[in-house]
Design a protein around this motif. Sequence first.
Motif, mmCIF file in Angstrom:
data_model
loop_
_atom_site.group_PDB
_atom_site.id
_atom_site.type_symbol
_atom_site.label_atom_id
_atom_site.label_comp_id
_atom_site.label_asym_id
_atom_site.label_seq_id
_atom_site.Cartn_x
_atom_site.Cartn_y
_atom_site.Cartn_z
ATOM 1 N N TYR A 92 9.765 29.497 -12.799
ATOM 2 C CA TYR A 92 8.603 28.604 -12.901
ATOM 3 C C TYR A 92 7.297 29.389 -12.834
ATOM 4 C CZ TYR A 92 12.160 25.032 -12.143
ATOM 5 O OH TYR A 92 13.277 24.235 -12.250
ATOM 6 N N ARG A 93 7.303 30.520 -12.133
ATOM 7 C CA ARG A 93 6.106 31.363 -12.112
ATOM 8 C C ARG A 93 5.830 31.930 -13.504
ATOM 9 N NH1 ARG A 93 7.489 34.702 -8.279
ATOM 10 N NH2 ARG A 93 8.087 36.489 -9.584
ATOM 11 N N ASP A 96 4.400 29.157 -15.615
ATOM 12 C CA ASP A 96 2.984 28.941 -15.312
ATOM 13 C C ASP A 96 2.130 30.051 -15.907
ATOM 14 O OD1 ASP A 96 3.586 26.647 -13.913
ATOM 15 O OD2 ASP A 96 3.557 27.619 -11.940
ATOM 16 N N ASN A 99 1.324 29.368 -19.525
ATOM 17 C CA ASN A 99 0.271 28.366 -19.675
ATOM 18 C C ASN A 99 -1.090 28.892 -19.247
ATOM 19 O OD1 ASN A 99 1.960 26.218 -20.647
ATOM 20 N ND2 ASN A 99 2.798 26.067 -18.589
ATOM 21 N N LYS A 100 -1.126 29.610 -18.139
ATOM 22 C CA LYS A 100 -2.393 30.134 -17.632
ATOM 23 C C LYS A 100 -3.045 31.075 -18.636
ATOM 24 C CE LYS A 100 -4.344 32.928 -13.874
ATOM 25 N NZ LYS A 100 -4.034 33.687 -12.624
ATOM 26 N N THR A 133 4.792 20.758 -18.137
ATOM 27 C CA THR A 133 3.514 21.440 -18.365
ATOM 28 C C THR A 133 3.231 21.646 -19.854
ATOM 29 O OG1 THR A 133 4.553 23.631 -18.174
ATOM 30 C CG2 THR A 133 3.693 22.640 -16.156
ATOM 31 N N THR A 135 4.903 23.506 -22.045
ATOM 32 C CA THR A 135 5.232 24.816 -22.600
ATOM 33 C C THR A 135 6.207 24.705 -23.760
ATOM 34 O OG1 THR A 135 5.229 25.507 -20.285
ATOM 35 C CG2 THR A 135 5.817 27.173 -21.914
#
Length: 325
Positions: A92-93, A96, A99-100, A133, A135
């Motif tokens: 999950y990191r 993220d 996306n970041k 999210t 993705t």
Amino acid sequence: MTTQPKTTEAENPYLTREDALAILNTPDDQLDELIARAEKLRRKYKGDNVGIHILTNARSGNCSQDCAYCAQSCRSSADIEKYKWVSDEKLYRDNDFVNKNHLARHCIGLSGMKFTDAEIEELAAKIRKMKETGTHLCCSIGFLTEKQARMLKEAGLDRINHNLNSSRAFYPNICSTHTFDQRVANIKMLQGLGYEICSGGIIGMGESKEDVVDMLLELREINPEAIPINFLLPIEGTPLAHKDTSGLTPEYGLKVLALARLLVPQADIRCAAGREVYFKGEEKRLLSVVNSIFASGYLTEDGQGIEDTIRVIEDAGFTYEIESA
């Protein structure tokens, strides 16, 4: 809804096997002309964007297949980390991170050929969470049953990677535990379910130029959304650990990538493993042909970090692509 511009025969004439082989045999002093020809199609369909992807090794090692190039295969003694599932925290990191940093896609690799329905449902639950999210997700996951493929499709999986790796004729030289035709059949099943397909190969395993042409012609028939071209990174402990890679010059690599662009102009042509080794200093010419690259590693091998990757893209005069939420 916009439609893709059509390629006229004059812009991209249909290439025969002989035409394709001639392209791989282009004299080095004519390489820039070939790159310019490929770049016209690259610019037409992809503009100046470069899609950056990161790859999470979600299941590592203990594979039942004997692929000669792979550190995770049953005949590899490579010193790698082995685990059934990467931690949710890491998975999950990474999601993220995609996306970041507005990267194009999160690619997830799982070693192995077959999975139980329970394992697929466990993966589907992870996909549902990541899709919250927005993705864009791609899984490299071996051979699925139609039931399992539907389970992942319903969970929101967008794309599946299943490489051909080489030509039909050369394939028995690198793997004996499954066949080239099994790979093609798996891809066709997945396409029938509406999946986007990522499928490419590996250059430098001892194949001939004819083998490279035949693999790319097969990919033209499959017409995948993305074609990743890997350049062999010999790994200690694998049968190809000491393979001579002196023929993998930047010039030859660019000819292979240009041929892929000319044969399947609308696909994302990705320079995958080996980019940092074989194309260092050639980023401008490379990105004139390809529109997709990895950052931060390739399963068991390290790669260029994201900040350095973005810098390389911008220094070459291109922009990195924003697709994910």
